[in-house]
Scaffold this motif. Structure first.
Motif, PDB file in Angstrom:
ATOM      1  N   TYR A 129      56.900  91.280  63.322  1.00  0.00           N
ATOM      2  CA  TYR A 129      57.598  90.682  64.464  1.00  0.00           C
ATOM      3  C   TYR A 129      57.076  91.288  65.764  1.00  0.00           C
ATOM      4  CZ  TYR A 129      60.365  94.980  64.664  1.00  0.00           C
ATOM      5  OH  TYR A 129      60.763  96.283  64.763  1.00  0.00           O
ATOM      6  N   VAL A 130      57.460  90.648  66.849  1.00  0.00           N
ATOM      7  CA  VAL A 130      57.076  91.084  68.182  1.00  0.00           C
ATOM      8  C   VAL A 130      58.216  90.752  69.133  1.00  0.00           C
ATOM      9  CG1 VAL A 130      55.995  88.903  68.884  1.00  0.00           C
ATOM     10  CG2 VAL A 130      55.178  91.057  69.862  1.00  0.00           C
ATOM     11  N   ASP A 131      58.228  91.435  70.266  1.00  0.00           N
ATOM     12  CA  ASP A 131      59.226  91.065  71.271  1.00  0.00           C
ATOM     13  C   ASP A 131      59.056  89.599  71.636  1.00  0.00           C
ATOM     14  OD1 ASP A 131      60.199  93.617  71.255  1.00  0.00           O
ATOM     15  OD2 ASP A 131      59.071  94.267  73.024  1.00  0.00           O
ATOM     16  N   ARG A 132      60.166  88.920  71.862  1.00  0.00           N
ATOM     17  CA  ARG A 132      60.132  87.470  72.026  1.00  0.00           C
ATOM     18  C   ARG A 132      59.437  87.073  73.327  1.00  0.00           C
ATOM     19  NH1 ARG A 132      65.206  83.535  70.591  1.00  0.00           N
ATOM     20  NH2 ARG A 132      64.133  81.526  70.891  1.00  0.00           N
ATOM     21  N   PRO A 133      58.364  86.272  73.241  1.00  0.00           N
ATOM     22  CA  PRO A 133      57.673  85.817  74.459  1.00  0.00           C
ATOM     23  C   PRO A 133      58.564  84.888  75.275  1.00  0.00           C
ATOM     24  CG  PRO A 133      56.331  85.467  72.488  1.00  0.00           C
ATOM     25  CD  PRO A 133      57.705  85.802  72.019  1.00  0.00           C
ATOM     26  N   THR A 188      63.607  89.449  69.767  1.00  0.00           N
ATOM     27  CA  THR A 188      62.429  89.533  68.902  1.00  0.00           C
ATOM     28  C   THR A 188      62.238  88.224  68.151  1.00  0.00           C
ATOM     29  OG1 THR A 188      63.762  90.502  67.119  1.00  0.00           O
ATOM     30  CG2 THR A 188      62.621  92.033  68.600  1.00  0.00           C
ATOM     31  N   ILE A 189      61.020  88.063  67.611  1.00  0.00           N
ATOM     32  CA  ILE A 189      60.720  86.855  66.851  1.00  0.00           C
ATOM     33  C   ILE A 189      59.683  87.183  65.782  1.00  0.00           C
ATOM     34  CG2 ILE A 189      58.862  86.052  68.394  1.00  0.00           C
ATOM     35  CD1 ILE A 189      60.044  83.198  67.992  1.00  0.00           C
ATOM     36  N   GLY A 227      50.086  96.050  65.101  1.00  0.00           N
ATOM     37  CA  GLY A 227      49.346  96.876  66.045  1.00  0.00           C
ATOM     38  C   GLY A 227      48.699  96.101  67.162  1.00  0.00           C
ATOM     39  N   ASP A 228      48.518  94.789  67.009  1.00  0.00           N
ATOM     40  CA  ASP A 228      47.945  93.980  68.086  1.00  0.00           C
ATOM     41  C   ASP A 228      48.873  94.008  69.299  1.00  0.00           C
ATOM     42  OD1 ASP A 228      45.790  93.332  66.576  1.00  0.00           O
ATOM     43  OD2 ASP A 228      46.485  91.320  66.028  1.00  0.00           O
ATOM     44  N   ARG A 229      48.241  94.038  70.467  1.00  0.00           N
ATOM     45  CA  ARG A 229      48.998  93.978  71.716  1.00  0.00           C
ATOM     46  C   ARG A 229      48.773  92.620  72.359  1.00  0.00           C
ATOM     47  NH1 ARG A 229      47.264  97.743  75.681  1.00  0.00           N
ATOM     48  NH2 ARG A 229      49.355  97.670  76.607  1.00  0.00           N
ATOM     49  N   VAL A 230      49.872  92.012  72.772  1.00  0.00           N
ATOM     50  CA  VAL A 230      49.801  90.677  73.369  1.00  0.00           C
ATOM     51  C   VAL A 230      50.574  90.678  74.671  1.00  0.00           C
ATOM     52  CG1 VAL A 230      49.494  89.446  71.193  1.00  0.00           C
ATOM     53  CG2 VAL A 230      51.801  89.946  72.016  1.00  0.00           C
ATOM     54  N   ILE A 231      50.277  89.661  75.493  1.00  0.00           N
ATOM     55  CA  ILE A 231      50.998  89.491  76.756  1.00  0.00           C
ATOM     56  C   ILE A 231      52.134  88.511  76.521  1.00  0.00           C
ATOM     57  CG2 ILE A 231      50.806  88.676  79.129  1.00  0.00           C
ATOM     58  CD1 ILE A 231      47.865  89.554  79.062  1.00  0.00           C
TER      59      ILE A 231
END
Length: 420
Positions: A350-354, A389-390, A399-403
């Motif tokens: 998961y990642v913080d929700r864009p 999050t999503i 580990g990937d970083r996204v905008i």
């Protein structure tokens, strides 16, 4: 000899000029095609104005959030019982807590008050008539009993006379005719006594029926009087319970038809939260889920107890029962923020929700290069979503970083340069 040589030179110059023009046309066309195929230069973006996020793996709590307000669990709507007019307002909303039975306002209806007085006099007259009837019927019954007693006395005397005459006749001291007359008189009096007793029994039933009929009339007039009296009493508007007077919806002099809402009283100690949840987030919300209500002065645990059957303006109302003590300052209509716990996912990527991230969609995100100097657009398949999050199903690795910021202005670029 000079003329032919001049013509040859001119012809060569013409051919050379045509060749140069053709080469120039080809060069210009090729340059144009090459320029058309060139990709736009990557724009530079200041990293300090962006919101980056890192793809993680682990447990993720699914939640939905909505704004709302605290509402009383029970609201008493005080209505006008009869058509009337407001003559006095004793209490206004929101001043002090109100006690059960406290006067809120006074109404007036002269016609109703007059009808109540008439009903009272009718009731009292029927009661007096009933009492008079009882006395009269009892007097009549006593007269009949007195008549029966007199007949019984006469019968006793006649019976004694007949027995004497029969004995004298047996001794030949009195004629047989006189004895028969004495016996006949005694029999007549015996029959009259029996008839009088029957009349007394019938009279008892008649008295009972007349008294019951009079009782019905009294009860009917009493009920009419009690109804009118109750309506007059309802002209004085009182609080039905301890609580807080929330609204007084009328003014002095105003005419209020039957059923008009005059005031609202609520118990400020028994509150619930009513949240407005976006219709798109309601798929997994159900009764019984745990929730947390933020009153801006503390968190209160709760549980979903009711869901509105229909959406209004894109949101659905959700009632949350409050299970913990209320913090200071909690009151009806206080704005709150509520979070409903949908489920806890144990192991997901998961990642913080864009900003543009919706569940079960595929979107383009800029993945930051390892050196942090640029970012490339990648297609990311999203899954289940929470408030912040999503889930990431495909397109990114742990580990990937996204905008995560809104990058819609760079939709035409596949890569951007990042200025640290």
């Amino acid at each position: 000899m000079d003329v032919p040589r001049g013509k040859e030179v001119a012809r060569r110059r013409l051919i050379k000029r045509i060749v140069l023009i053709g080469v120039a046309v080809i060069a210009i066309g090729g340059t144009t095609v090459a320029l058309a195929r060139l990709k736009p230069a990557a724009p530079s973006v200041d990293m300090s104005g962006l919101w980056p996020g890192t793809v993680r793996r682990g447990p993720m709590e699914r939640q939905v959030r909505g704004l709302g307000a605290l509402k009383p669990e029970v609201i008493y709507f005080i209505n006008a019982a009869v058509d009337s007019r407001v003559v006095k307002i004793v209490r206004r909303a929101g001043i002090d807590p109100i006690k059960e039975g406290a006067v809120i306002m006074v109404l007036s209806n002269p016609d109703l008050e007059l009808e109540a007085e008439r009903a009272e006099w009718t009731y009292k007259q029927d009661e007096a008539n009933l009492a008079n009837l009882k006395v009269k019927l009892e007097s009549d019954k006593l007269d009949q009993k007195a008549g029966l007693a007199a007949l019984e006395s006469q019968y006793t005397q006649a019976k004694l006379t007949a027995d004497r005459d029969l004995e004298l006749t047996r001794l030949n001291l009195k004629s047989d005719l006189e004895s028969k007359l004495s016996v006949d008189q005694a029999n007549q009096l015996q029959n009259r006594v029996a008839l009088q007793k029957q009349r007394l029994e019938i009279a008892d039933e008649s008295i009972k029926a007349q008294i019951e009929a009079a009782h019905v009339s009294v009860e009917s007039s009493r009920a009419a009087y009690e109804e009118k009296k109750k309506q007059v009493e309802q002209l004085t508007i009182r609080s039905p319970s301890d609580g807080q007077l929330q609204e007084v919806d009328v003014e002095v002099g105003q005419r209020v038809p039957t059923g008009t809402i005059l005031a609202k009283v609520a118990d400020p100690k028994k509150l619930k939260a009513v949240l407005q949840i976006a219709e798109t987030q309601m798929k997994d919300v159900r009764i019984g889920l745990d929730a947390t209500i933020d009153t801006r002065n503390g968190l209160v645990p709760g549980r979903v107890t009711r869901i509105d059957p229909a959406a209004v303006n894109g949101t659905v109302g959700v009632d949350v029962a409050l299970l913990g003590p209320m913090p200071e300052g909690a009151r009806p209509e206080l704005s709150v923020d509520g979070t409903i716990q949908i489920e806890r996912l144990r192991d997901v990527v998961y990642v913080d929700r864009p900003v543009s991230g919706e569940p079960d969609t595929t979107i383009g995100l800029f993945k930051i290069e390892p050196d942090g100097k640029g970012a490339n657009r990648v297609n990311v398949k999203l899954g289940r979503a929470s408030v912040n999050t999503i889930e990431v199903k495909d397109g990114l690795r742990v580990g990937d970083r996204v905008i995560l910021s809104d990058m819609s202005q760079y939709d035409s670029y596949q890569r951007i340069r990042l200025n640290q």
